[in-house]
Design a protein around this motif. Structure first.
Motif, PDB file in Angstrom:
ATOM      1  N   UNK A 109       0.834  -1.202   0.000  1.00 58.33           N
ATOM      2  CA  UNK A 109       0.000   0.000   0.000  1.00 58.33           C
ATOM      3  C   UNK A 109       0.868   1.252   0.000  1.00 58.33           C
ATOM      4  N   UNK A 110       0.304   2.383  -0.430  1.00 52.95           N
ATOM      5  CA  UNK A 110       1.058   3.629  -0.363  1.00 52.95           C
ATOM      6  C   UNK A 110       1.252   4.108   1.079  1.00 52.95           C
ATOM      7  N   UNK A 111       0.566   3.478   2.026  1.00 47.46           N
ATOM      8  CA  UNK A 111       0.712   3.807   3.442  1.00 47.46           C
ATOM      9  C   UNK A 111       1.893   3.007   3.982  1.00 47.46           C
ATOM     10  N   UNK A 112       2.845   3.704   4.574  1.00 52.72           N
ATOM     11  CA  UNK A 112       4.073   3.063   5.031  1.00 52.72           C
ATOM     12  C   UNK A 112       3.807   1.848   5.931  1.00 52.72           C
ATOM     13  N   UNK A 134      -2.496  -5.845   6.733  1.00 49.96           N
ATOM     14  CA  UNK A 134      -1.453  -6.146   7.718  1.00 49.96           C
ATOM     15  C   UNK A 134      -0.545  -4.936   7.871  1.00 49.96           C
ATOM     16  N   UNK A 135       0.022  -4.784   9.068  1.00 49.93           N
ATOM     17  CA  UNK A 135       0.936  -3.685   9.321  1.00 49.93           C
ATOM     18  C   UNK A 135       2.077  -4.096  10.231  1.00 49.93           C
ATOM     19  N   UNK A 136       3.104  -3.287  10.237  1.00 52.78           N
ATOM     20  CA  UNK A 136       4.286  -3.535  11.074  1.00 52.78           C
ATOM     21  C   UNK A 136       4.048  -3.198  12.540  1.00 52.78           C
ATOM     22  N   UNK A 143      -5.812   5.829   7.262  1.00 57.31           N
ATOM     23  CA  UNK A 143      -5.407   5.927   5.859  1.00 57.31           C
ATOM     24  C   UNK A 143      -5.236   4.528   5.256  1.00 57.31           C
ATOM     25  N   UNK A 144      -4.621   3.610   6.012  1.00 50.31           N
ATOM     26  CA  UNK A 144      -4.464   2.233   5.539  1.00 50.31           C
ATOM     27  C   UNK A 144      -5.828   1.565   5.377  1.00 50.31           C
ATOM     28  N   UNK A 145      -6.752   1.835   6.289  1.00 49.40           N
ATOM     29  CA  UNK A 145      -8.094   1.259   6.186  1.00 49.40           C
ATOM     30  C   UNK A 145      -8.811   1.776   4.944  1.00 49.40           C
ATOM     31  N   UNK A 146      -8.634   3.043   4.599  1.00 47.61           N
ATOM     32  CA  UNK A 146      -9.237   3.581   3.381  1.00 47.61           C
ATOM     33  C   UNK A 146      -8.679   2.884   2.142  1.00 47.61           C
ATOM     34  N   UNK A 147      -7.376   2.629   2.134  1.00 50.51           N
ATOM     35  CA  UNK A 147      -6.754   1.905   1.017  1.00 50.51           C
ATOM     36  C   UNK A 147      -7.301   0.484   0.937  1.00 50.51           C
ATOM     37  N   UNK A 148      -7.519  -0.148   2.085  1.00 52.29           N
ATOM     38  CA  UNK A 148      -8.080  -1.490   2.135  1.00 52.29           C
ATOM     39  C   UNK A 148      -9.499  -1.486   1.562  1.00 52.29           C
TER      40      UNK A 148
END
Length: 176
Positions: A109-112, A134-136, A143-148
């Protein structure tokens, strides 16, 4: 059904898929701990197979270029530790597991430090597909949820099937 549940949890393992490529100095190391943040399925997953609790996934790169993931599955009030081998394929970002019966894909994703892991397979003659954000780190990331959600829409999943299970750092069995 056990295979289907393992596959569902396996999505947490795929974060390290790119680690199977020859590493370069500027390539991120995908070994380590990954945190599941949201799940999606195509509606074929029975309610009793949808996890209510999820745990961090530990991934180790093997000398062969394959990956090994240590996952915890919560079933019937008990913790089940499982190691799963993910075999690299010739196609970048694509892996097989369960003796080549399941296919795993990764999308950065574009989210780090956030990825979408996507799995396709068959179970008892029915096809299924699932995705996992998934994330670190374990913190929520809007923002990651919006991409998901964009991924969910693009894949034709129903947004109401997005699940945000309870993340637990450690597995503690329920007492009777």
């Amino acid at each position: 059904m056990k295979s289907l549940l393992l596959t569902f949890m396996l999505l947490g393992l795929v974060a390290i898929l790119k680690a199977q490529e020859v590493p370069s100095d500027d390539q991120e190391d995908y070994s380590g701990t990954w945190y599941p943040k949201a799940l999606i399925h195509n509606g074929s997953l029975p309610c009793n197979k949808i996890p209510s609790k999820v745990f961090p996934v530990k991934v180790t790169a093997l000398e062969t270029g394959d990956m090994e993931a240590e996952i915890i599955i919560w079933k019937n009030g008990q913790c089940h530790d499982i190691k799963v081998l993910m075999k690299k394929t010739d196609e970048p970002g694509k892996f097989t597991t369960f003796h080549g019966k399941k296919f795993l894909y990764i999308t950065e994703l574009p989210v780090k430090d956030h990825y979408i892991f996507y799995c396709e397979g068959h179970h008892h003659g029915k096809s299924y597909s699932m995705g996992k954000l998934m994330g670190r780190n374990p913190e929520e990331n809007p923002e990651a949820m919006e991409e998901f959600k964009k991924f969910v829409q693009h894949m034709g999943f129903r947004e109401e099937n997005i699940l945000v299970p309870e993340l637990k750092e450690h597995c503690v069995p329920e007492s009777d």
